[in-house]
Design a protein around this motif. Structure first.
Motif, short mmCIF file in Angstrom:
data_model
loop_
_atom_site.label_atom_id
_atom_site.label_comp_id
_atom_site.label_asym_id
_atom_site.label_seq_id
_atom_site.Cartn_x
_atom_site.Cartn_y
_atom_site.Cartn_z
N PRO A 108 45.55 45.49 42.91
CA PRO A 108 44.32 45.96 41.87
C PRO A 108 42.96 44.82 42.52
N LYS A 109 41.67 45.20 42.45
CA LYS A 109 41.19 44.04 42.55
C LYS A 109 40.75 43.03 41.42
N ILE A 110 39.91 42.00 41.58
CA ILE A 110 40.05 41.18 40.92
C ILE A 110 38.40 41.29 40.67
N LEU A 111 38.15 41.54 38.96
CA LEU A 111 36.51 42.42 39.08
C LEU A 111 36.24 40.69 38.39
N LYS A 112 34.95 40.91 38.16
CA LYS A 112 33.55 39.88 37.54
C LYS A 112 34.42 39.19 36.14
N SER A 113 34.82 40.52 34.68
CA SER A 113 35.52 40.42 33.68
C SER A 113 37.14 40.04 34.00
N HIS A 114 38.09 39.40 34.83
CA HIS A 114 38.97 38.84 35.46
C HIS A 114 38.76 37.48 35.92
N GLU A 115 37.52 37.40 36.48
CA GLU A 115 36.92 36.06 36.36
C GLU A 115 37.22 35.14 35.39
N GLY A 116 35.73 36.19 34.68
CA GLY A 116 35.95 35.13 33.12
C GLY A 116 36.95 34.93 32.33
N GLN A 117 37.94 35.96 31.78
CA GLN A 117 39.23 35.83 31.75
C GLN A 117 39.94 34.87 32.25
N ARG A 118 39.75 34.37 33.28
CA ARG A 118 41.24 32.97 33.87
C ARG A 118 40.21 31.78 33.60
N GLU A 119 38.72 31.54 33.71
CA GLU A 119 38.63 30.44 32.67
C GLU A 119 38.09 30.38 31.01
N GLN A 120 38.40 31.51 30.32
CA GLN A 120 38.85 31.43 29.29
C GLN A 120 40.12 30.61 28.79
N PHE A 121 41.06 31.37 29.68
CA PHE A 121 43.02 30.80 29.46
C PHE A 121 42.31 29.57 30.74
N TYR A 122 41.53 29.22 31.42
CA TYR A 122 41.69 27.56 31.93
C TYR A 122 41.15 26.83 30.07
#
Length: 152
Positions: A108-122
């Protein structure tokens, strides 16, 4: 020693053939002409269009970058592979070198929404200590099988 035997010994040293073999062939030729001589036998085994050196280079290139296609492998080193076809490169990889022809796994491609979710998890877990992280089980999306063969 006769003149023929000394010639036989001289020839056997340079050609790597024993003097006895030369005497036997000469006597067969004298007895029956060219019919008595053994005919040249074709070598057994498959004829390879790529030399062993070229096959080794091909193997190293394929192991270094498994995502390369046969066409790109052939074009990457035209000096070693000469004018062989893409099919020859593919057959050499599959049959002679033991590589399997399988398509790359779809990821699967990493979308912009995934980047936001990763940042929130961090941000949510930045304060966690070693005690909390030891309780987390990190897994990927692989399917594991128990001994009975059922996915878990």
């Amino acid at each position: 020693m006769s003149q023929g035997q000394s010639t036989d010994k001289r020839n056997s040293g340079t050609d790597g053939i024993t003097a006895r073999t030369i005497r036997r062939l000469v006597s067969k030729f004298k007895a029956g002409g060219s019919k008595g001589l053994p005919e040249h036998k074709k070598p057994t085994g498959p004829h390879h269009k790529l030399s062993d050196r070229s096959a080794t280079l091909l193997k190293r290139a394929a192991e270094a970058n498994p995502a390369l296609t046969a066409r790109k492998l052939r074009e990457s080193n035209t000096e070693a592979f000469g004018k062989v076809t893409v099919r020859t490169v593919r057959n050499t990889l599959n049959k002679r070198l033991g590589f399997q022809n399988v398509p790359a796994a779809k990821k699967p491609k990493i979308l912009k929404s995934h980047e936001g979710q990763r940042e929130q998890f961090y941000k949510d877990h930045i304060e966690w200590g070693l005690k909390e992280w030891k309780q987390v089980l990190f897994t990927d999306e692989s399917t594991f099988f128990e001994s009975a063969g059922h996915p878990k």
